[in-house]
Design a protein around this motif. Structure first.
Motif, PDB file in Angstrom:
ATOM      1  N   ILE A 137     -12.396  -5.791  45.016  1.00  9.57           N
ATOM      2  CA  ILE A 137     -11.964  -4.933  46.131  1.00  9.57           C
ATOM      3  C   ILE A 137     -10.731  -5.581  46.772  1.00  9.57           C
ATOM      4  O   ILE A 137     -10.784  -6.751  47.155  1.00  9.57           O
ATOM      5  CB  ILE A 137     -13.086  -4.825  47.194  1.00  9.57           C
ATOM      6  N   VAL A 138      -9.650  -4.823  46.836  1.00 11.82           N
ATOM      7  CA  VAL A 138      -8.437  -5.394  47.459  1.00 11.82           C
ATOM      8  C   VAL A 138      -7.822  -4.424  48.462  1.00 11.82           C
ATOM      9  O   VAL A 138      -7.712  -3.232  48.203  1.00 11.82           O
ATOM     10  CB  VAL A 138      -7.357  -5.762  46.409  1.00 11.82           C
ATOM     11  N   PRO A 139      -7.420  -4.944  49.627  1.00 11.89           N
ATOM     12  CA  PRO A 139      -6.725  -4.100  50.596  1.00 11.89           C
ATOM     13  C   PRO A 139      -5.217  -4.246  50.410  1.00 11.89           C
ATOM     14  O   PRO A 139      -4.571  -4.978  51.149  1.00 11.89           O
ATOM     15  CB  PRO A 139      -7.182  -4.667  51.939  1.00 11.89           C
ATOM     16  N   ASP A 140      -4.655  -3.581  49.418  1.00  7.23           N
ATOM     17  CA  ASP A 140      -3.217  -3.587  49.176  1.00  7.23           C
ATOM     18  C   ASP A 140      -2.645  -4.997  49.148  1.00  7.23           C
ATOM     19  O   ASP A 140      -1.633  -5.268  49.787  1.00  7.23           O
ATOM     20  CB  ASP A 140      -2.491  -2.773  50.266  1.00  7.23           C
ATOM     21  N   GLU A 141      -3.287  -5.861  48.430  1.00  5.13           N
ATOM     22  CA  GLU A 141      -2.877  -7.270  48.490  1.00  5.13           C
ATOM     23  C   GLU A 141      -3.030  -7.923  47.116  1.00  5.13           C
ATOM     24  O   GLU A 141      -2.986  -9.143  46.999  1.00  5.13           O
ATOM     25  CB  GLU A 141      -3.793  -7.955  49.510  1.00  5.13           C
ATOM     26  N   ALA A 142      -3.212  -7.100  46.064  1.00  2.53           N
ATOM     27  CA  ALA A 142      -3.485  -7.684  44.749  1.00  2.53           C
ATOM     28  C   ALA A 142      -2.301  -8.507  44.248  1.00  2.53           C
ATOM     29  O   ALA A 142      -2.479  -9.573  43.665  1.00  2.53           O
ATOM     30  CB  ALA A 142      -3.830  -6.587  43.748  1.00  2.53           C
ATOM     31  N   ARG A 143      -1.090  -8.006  44.494  1.00  3.64           N
ATOM     32  CA  ARG A 143       0.076  -8.750  43.998  1.00  3.64           C
ATOM     33  C   ARG A 143       0.225 -10.078  44.728  1.00  3.64           C
ATOM     34  O   ARG A 143       0.623 -11.079  44.135  1.00  3.64           O
ATOM     35  CB  ARG A 143       1.352  -7.922  44.152  1.00  3.64           C
TER      36      ARG A 143
ATOM     37  N   ALA B 186      -2.288  -8.311  36.931  1.00  5.01           N
ATOM     38  CA  ALA B 186      -2.650  -8.155  35.518  1.00  5.01           C
ATOM     39  C   ALA B 186      -3.943  -7.348  35.384  1.00  5.01           C
ATOM     40  O   ALA B 186      -4.168  -6.653  34.388  1.00  5.01           O
ATOM     41  CB  ALA B 186      -2.799  -9.528  34.864  1.00  5.01           C
ATOM     42  N   LEU B 187      -4.770  -7.421  36.420  1.00  4.15           N
ATOM     43  CA  LEU B 187      -6.046  -6.706  36.357  1.00  4.15           C
ATOM     44  C   LEU B 187      -5.860  -5.192  36.435  1.00  4.15           C
ATOM     45  O   LEU B 187      -6.707  -4.426  35.962  1.00  4.15           O
ATOM     46  CB  LEU B 187      -6.973  -7.150  37.491  1.00  4.15           C
TER      47      LEU B 187
ATOM     48  N   VAL C 269      -9.722  11.168  40.454  1.00  7.59           N
ATOM     49  CA  VAL C 269      -9.039  12.187  39.626  1.00  7.59           C
ATOM     50  C   VAL C 269      -8.270  11.575  38.469  1.00  7.59           C
ATOM     51  O   VAL C 269      -7.499  12.259  37.796  1.00  7.59           O
ATOM     52  CB  VAL C 269      -8.061  13.043  40.478  1.00  7.59           C
ATOM     53  N   GLY C 270      -8.450  10.304  38.250  1.00  9.69           N
ATOM     54  CA  GLY C 270      -7.687   9.657  37.189  1.00  9.69           C
ATOM     55  C   GLY C 270      -6.259   9.427  37.637  1.00  9.69           C
ATOM     56  O   GLY C 270      -6.005   9.093  38.789  1.00  9.69           O
ATOM     57  N   GLN C 271      -5.299   9.635  36.748  1.00  6.21           N
ATOM     58  CA  GLN C 271      -3.897   9.426  37.132  1.00  6.21           C
ATOM     59  C   GLN C 271      -3.124  10.703  36.820  1.00  6.21           C
ATOM     60  O   GLN C 271      -2.999  11.090  35.661  1.00  6.21           O
ATOM     61  CB  GLN C 271      -3.320   8.240  36.366  1.00  6.21           C
ATOM     62  N   LEU C 272      -2.632  11.357  37.850  1.00  4.32           N
ATOM     63  CA  LEU C 272      -1.996  12.666  37.672  1.00  4.32           C
ATOM     64  C   LEU C 272      -0.489  12.544  37.516  1.00  4.32           C
ATOM     65  O   LEU C 272       0.229  13.529  37.575  1.00  4.32           O
ATOM     66  CB  LEU C 272      -2.308  13.562  38.878  1.00  4.32           C
ATOM     67  N   TYR C 273      -0.005  11.338  37.346  1.00  5.18           N
ATOM     68  CA  TYR C 273       1.439  11.123  37.239  1.00  5.18           C
ATOM     69  C   TYR C 273       1.683  10.003  36.239  1.00  5.18           C
ATOM     70  O   TYR C 273       0.768   9.222  35.935  1.00  5.18           O
ATOM     71  CB  TYR C 273       2.005  10.718  38.603  1.00  5.18           C
ATOM     72  N   GLU C 274       2.916   9.958  35.748  1.00  6.63           N
ATOM     73  CA  GLU C 274       3.257   8.834  34.875  1.00  6.63           C
ATOM     74  C   GLU C 274       3.785   7.728  35.769  1.00  6.63           C
ATOM     75  O   GLU C 274       4.783   7.900  36.475  1.00  6.63           O
ATOM     76  CB  GLU C 274       4.338   9.249  33.875  1.00  6.63           C
ATOM     77  N   PRO C 275       3.110   6.579  35.782  1.00  3.87           N
ATOM     78  CA  PRO C 275       3.525   5.559  36.740  1.00  3.87           C
ATOM     79  C   PRO C 275       4.942   5.065  36.474  1.00  3.87           C
ATOM     80  O   PRO C 275       5.382   5.009  35.330  1.00  3.87           O
ATOM     81  CB  PRO C 275       2.502   4.440  36.552  1.00  3.87           C
ATOM     82  N   VAL C 276       5.625   4.730  37.531  1.00  2.70           N
ATOM     83  CA  VAL C 276       7.024   4.323  37.452  1.00  2.70           C
ATOM     84  C   VAL C 276       7.187   3.105  36.548  1.00  2.70           C
ATOM     85  O   VAL C 276       8.213   2.927  35.902  1.00  2.70           O
ATOM     86  CB  VAL C 276       7.566   4.066  38.882  1.00  2.70           C
ATOM     87  N   ASP C 277       6.139   2.297  36.454  1.00  2.00           N
ATOM     88  CA  ASP C 277       6.242   1.093  35.623  1.00  2.00           C
ATOM     89  C   ASP C 277       5.488   1.248  34.305  1.00  2.00           C
ATOM     90  O   ASP C 277       4.979   0.293  33.740  1.00  2.00           O
ATOM     91  CB  ASP C 277       5.729  -0.119  36.404  1.00  2.00           C
TER      92      ASP C 277
ATOM     93  N   TYR D 140       0.731   0.136  36.583  1.00  2.84           N
ATOM     94  CA  TYR D 140      -0.216   0.512  37.633  1.00  2.84           C
ATOM     95  C   TYR D 140      -1.128   1.616  37.101  1.00  2.84           C
ATOM     96  O   TYR D 140      -0.785   2.790  37.140  1.00  2.84           O
ATOM     97  CB  TYR D 140       0.577   0.996  38.845  1.00  2.84           C
ATOM     98  N   LYS D 141      -2.253   1.202  36.625  1.00  5.41           N
ATOM     99  CA  LYS D 141      -3.113   2.168  35.940  1.00  5.41           C
ATOM    100  C   LYS D 141      -4.265   2.630  36.835  1.00  5.41           C
ATOM    101  O   LYS D 141      -5.122   1.838  37.215  1.00  5.41           O
ATOM    102  CB  LYS D 141      -3.681   1.513  34.676  1.00  5.41           C
ATOM    103  N   GLU D 142      -4.259   3.921  37.124  1.00  3.40           N
ATOM    104  CA  GLU D 142      -5.390   4.497  37.857  1.00  3.40           C
ATOM    105  C   GLU D 142      -6.239   5.280  36.857  1.00  3.40           C
ATOM    106  O   GLU D 142      -5.686   5.950  35.976  1.00  3.40           O
ATOM    107  CB  GLU D 142      -4.904   5.465  38.939  1.00  3.40           C
TER     108      GLU D 142
END
Ligand SMILES: Cc1ncc(C[n+]2csc(CCOP(=O)(O)OP(=O)(O)O)c2C)c(N)n1
Ligand SMILES: [Mg+2]
Length: 908
Positions: A533-539, A545-546, A556-564, A571-573
């Motif tokens: 569990i991370v509050p916007d602090e993983a980096r 890497a996780l 809903v999975g990932q409804l967009y192609e991530p910028v990276d 950034y995989k949802e």
């Protein structure tokens, strides 16, 4: 306006101003309304909604802006014609409810009679009884319902009513009822509020610290989805019900995360907001309408809102009200006024509410008895049932039901709708008699002063009905039943690499922790159970890497192609993602920790939460939620990253944490560690897994990790593996013994966290430059040593005839020669509190004070926790013992370049 139009407008007249009406072109309006009727008849409400939506957009394009209005008229959301038939036996249920009302009231009055000041609340449950009872008889599914089982957050102050029901159900003996709020009597007692720590087979969720329950319920519902989506728990119809006080919505924790529920489409979440219009001191919103205000907030946040303001008797008047005067009057009345009618009854309502000829006409043939039946919606089982049913069937968003009730309902002069009602715990004989008469209870005048509790005979219709309903719905609630499944900790070999150190490669303890976590994620038995569990602090913590490896959970999975996406670590949802990336909310993240950490008791899943956060924003910011985790018997790991007041350089006093370990002392079942080295972390995590998931101890862990890079050493060779593990877990072991055993001057230095490196450097200087034989001990946990010492001290005090025991820390240090000097990146109180349990006094160095924005080296100089200050402190301690001349210490001070007049870091 013509009659036809009048009729067409009938429902909406209250919404229209007369000047508007005058300006409208009648024919035009009629055409619009008729075509809308046609669409409604031919295509249904959905088609109407779509057309209105297009119409609005079209108008908008042409410059027409329709003001946003988040509220609907102040009438019930569910119309009379939409109400389902009540499936239960209303009369039997009412008799049961009345018995529960009585027993709940009697337990509080009785407790205060026999022990004045013991407390308890009558008015809260009195206002909510029908809400709970309709839930218990028709909705709340018990543990035997499996995947369909519900989880219910009971309002803390309503606990007498919940106990009173359990008593009827035969779950408590009468002694328990007599010992409400008396847990230390010979016979069983009942805790004041929902506390799993105190009643571990019964309560699931601590709720009485306002705001904690509502917040936790949102993340509970989301966590349930998470378990389902990840295949760890079967999907079912199970709901999370949260009973919330209207006053409780003042708390930022209550409303601060409601959009999370909407964003995650949590239609498994139902909030029952008991709007009795009062809090502790008086009205919640006397000058306005709390129900309307809340409606706007919930609707604006994407919730389904159901208002249940008015009871069935009002429907008769609404049906007569062809001009909409009544609906307009509802809109006009503020809660402070409304409270008067509940307090003063029919005459007041007749005179003041029905205050125009049109309104008076509505009730002209009504007696005061008729008027007295004009109840609030939350006391009408038919209305309550309709709302619960609609909420339970609703799809696509969470539901908030706003029930209008009377605080202290039925208490009459003892408190009904009075400002003092919240704290009313005493009823005199006449008031008890009035209560009895109001609810038609079988208590004689003589009996009344004995505060009897009622349970009908087992074969009475009430008891048969009550038990049958619960049998049908899957058993009793609340009930807490932890899984008995034990998990073996990971094999020592799999963590062996951490014992070898990094062979000179410099890594931080944060990185070391992340490596331990990744190891666990590769362990077959544990991999799926880990919940990061991370509050916007993983980096910040090098965990990105996780993202790719195990994914971020999204419903809903990932409804967009991530910028990276080109990136290896993109950034995989995903729907089966494992990380709970909560965004910037430590409170929300901690609520997820609560849900995951108690999954062993609520879902039979041994989930292992690792909540990784900026250590400053833990205990200090969300301490009450951590306390609730202790109460909840939550298991898991809190990881305070970027820890240590001087180790986190360049920030300032809202980031640099030097006191979370002090705050950690307050939570009794929390084990707190400030490790220095990678192997210590691996030992602590393995031991934590063993204690929590094999031994099934209800403890949880706090580890601080830092971002300073240094070579991680191998495990010391002078200790056996067993000795080392014991030392790390219990809080102290000899890390590097002195090489100068023959010296006349001796010192024992204690180091923790990354200040250990300063201690090791001090050891070198003391040995090389000052002929002091210094040994270095790693103190992984002052708290563990302190707790052990207090236990031993207590044992010795209570067993004066036995040979006294020695605390672990004292045993370890028994033969250690010379002065004791401790340094950490935390406050001096940690070693100071332990000092009296050690064989010799301790000189403590630490980071008391606000500090500065600075680099690490300068900060350590400022706080006097660097190697030079440790050396000086050691020499001074030796001088205090008479082993050194004061002048020699002063010379050393000069050689070390320490300014005697430097500012005091605690003061400046
Ligand atoms: C964080 C916190 N602050 C204050 C209190 C003290 N307190 C207990 S109940 C209460 C009023 C509750 O009002 P409401 O939420 O409207 O519940 P009701 O009893 O009216 O149903 C207060 C202030 C508390 N329990 N928790
Ligand atoms: Mg209230």
């Amino acid at each position: 306006m013509s009659d036809v139009l009048d009729e067409l407008l009938n429902l909406d007249r209250s919404q229209l101003r007369t000047d508007e009406l005058r300006e409208l072109n009648e024919t035009e309006l009629r055409e619009w309304l008729e075509s809308l009727d046609y669409v409604l008849a031919s295509g249904g409400p959905e088609r109407v909604k779509t057309i209105l939506d297009y119409l609005e957009r079209h108008a908008y394009k042409h410059g027409v802006t329709i003001p946003y209005n988040a509220t609907t008229p102040y009438i019930n959301t569910i119309g009379v014609d939409e109400q389902p038939d009540y499936p239960g036996d209303v009369e039997t249920e009412e008799r049961i409810t009345n018995l529960i009302r009585w027993n709940a009231m009697a337990m509080v009055v009785r407790a205060n009679k026999y022990s004045s000041g013991i407390g308890g609340h009558i008015a809260t449950y009195a206002s909510a009884a029908t809400l709970y009872e309709v839930g218990f008889n028709h909705f709340f599914r018990g543990p035997e319902a499996g995947a369909d089982a519900d989880l219910v957050y009971f309002q803390g102050h309503a606990s007498p009513g919940i106990y009173a029901r359990s008593f009827l159900e035969g779950r408590f003996p009468v002694e328990a009822m007599r010992n409400f709020r008396r847990e230390l009597q010979d016979e069983p007692g009942l805790s004041s509020y929902p506390h799993p720590w105190l009643m571990k087979d019964y309560w699931n969720f601590p709720t009485v610290s306002m705001g904690i329950g509502p917040l936790a319920s949102i993340y509970q519902a989301r966590f349930r989805r998470y378990l389902e989506d990840r295949g760890l728990h079967p999907a079912g119809r199970g709901k999370v019900w949260a009973f919330v006080g209207d006053g409780e919505t003042d708390e930022v924790e209550t409303l601060g995360a409601i959009r999370v529920a909407a964003r995650n489409k949590l239609d498994n979440l139902i909030w029952v907001v008991n709007c009795n219009l009062q809090r502790l001191d008086g009205p919640v919103y006397g000058n306005g309408k709390i129900i309307q205000e809340l409606e706007a907030i919930f609707r604006g946040s994407g919730w389904n809102v159901i208002k249940v303001a008015w009871g069935s008797k009002w429907d008769e008047l609404l049906a007569r009200d062809s001009d909409g005067v009544l609906a307009r009057r509802f809109d006009e009345m503020v809660d402070g006024e409304s409270q008067r009618y509940a307090a003063f009854g029919a005459p007041e309502l007749r005179d003041r509410f029905f205050n125009t000829p049109e309104l008076k006409e509505l009730i002209e043939d009504w007696t005061d008895d008729d008027i007295a039946q004009l109840n609030r919606g939350g006391h009408d089982p038919v209305k309550v049932y309709a709302a619960f049913q609609r909420a339970a069937e609703h799809k696509g968003s969470p539901t908030a039901i706003l029930f209008r009730t009377v605080k202290g309902y039925g208490m009459g002069e003892a408190g009904e709708a009075q400002n003092v009602t919240h704290q009313q715990k005493k009823l005199d004989v006449d008031q008890m008699k009035a209560f009895r008469d109001r609810f038609d209870l079988p208590v004689s005048d003589d009996e009344i002063t004995t505060y009897p509790f009622f349970r009908p005979e087992d074969d009475s219709p009430e008891m048969r009905y009550l038990l049958e309903r619960r049998r049908e719905l899957g058993g009793f609630l609340p009930a807490r039943s932890p899984t008995s499944e034990r998990l073996e900790p990971p094999a020592a070999e799999s963590f062996e690499e951490f014992m070898q150190g990094t062979e000179g490669r410099e890594v931080s303890t944060t990185m070391a922790f992340v490596s331990v976590l990744r190891k666990l994620l590769r362990d077959e038995a544990w991999a799926d159970l880990v919940v990061p569990i991370v509050p916007d602090e993983a980096r910040t913590f090098g965990m990105e890497a996780l993202f790719r490896q195990i994914g971020i959970y999204s419903n809903v999975g990932q409804l967009y192609e991530p910028v990276d996406s080109e990136n290896l670590l993109f950034y995989k949802e995903s729907r089966d993602g494992q990380i709970l990336e909560e965004g910037i909310t430590e409170a929300g993240s901690m609520a997820s920790f609560l849900a995951a950490g108690t999954a062993y008791a609520n879902y039979g899943v041994n989930a292992v939460p690792f909540f990784i956060y900026y250590s400053m924003f833990g205990f200090q910011r969300i301490g009450d939620l951590i306390w609730a985790a202790g109460d909840s018997r939550a298991r898991g790991f809190l990881i305070g990253g970027t820890a240590g007041r001087t180790t986190l350089a360049g920030e300032g006093l809202q980031h640099q944490d030097g006191h979370s370990h002090v705050l950690a002392y307050a939570v009794p079942n929390l084990l707190a560690y400030d490790p220095s080295f990678a192997y210590e972390i691996s030992i602590i995590v393995r031991e934590g897994l063993r204690r929590m998931y094999f031994e099934q101890d209800d403890v949880f862990y706090y580890l601080t990790v830092g971002n300073e890079n240094y070579a991680q050493p191998a495990a010391p060779e002078h200790l056996s593996r067993e000795e080392l593990e014991q030392g790390v877990v219990k809080g102290l072991y000899l890390f590097r013994p002195t090489g100068k055993k023959r010296s006349k001057l001796h010192a024992q230095l204690f180091g923790s966290g990354s200040i250990m490196n300063e201690v090791l450097e001090a050891q070198r200087i003391l040995e090389d430059d000052y002929k002091v034989a210094a040994s270095v001990w790693s103190v992984t946990s002052y708290k563990a040593l302190h707790v052990d010492a207090l236990e031993v001290e207590r044992h010795n005090r209570l067993h004066p005839g036995e040979a006294p025991r020695q605390p672990f820390g004292r045993r370890q240090l028994e033969g250690a020669k010379g002065v004791f000097v401790a340094a950490s990146d935390y406050m001096k109180i940690l070693p100071d509190a332990l000092a009296r349990h050690l064989p010799r006094p301790v000189v403590s160095l630490g980071t008391d004070g606000f500090g500065r924005s600075e680099a690490r080296e300068e900060l350590r100089e400022f706080f006097e926790v660097n190697a030079r200050h440790i050396v000086l402190a050691t020499l001074q301690a030796l001088a205090d013992e008479g082993a050194l001349e004061a002048s020699a210490v002063d010379e050393a001070r000069r050689d070390l370049g320490i300014d005697p007049d430097k500012p005091d870091p605690y003061v400046d």
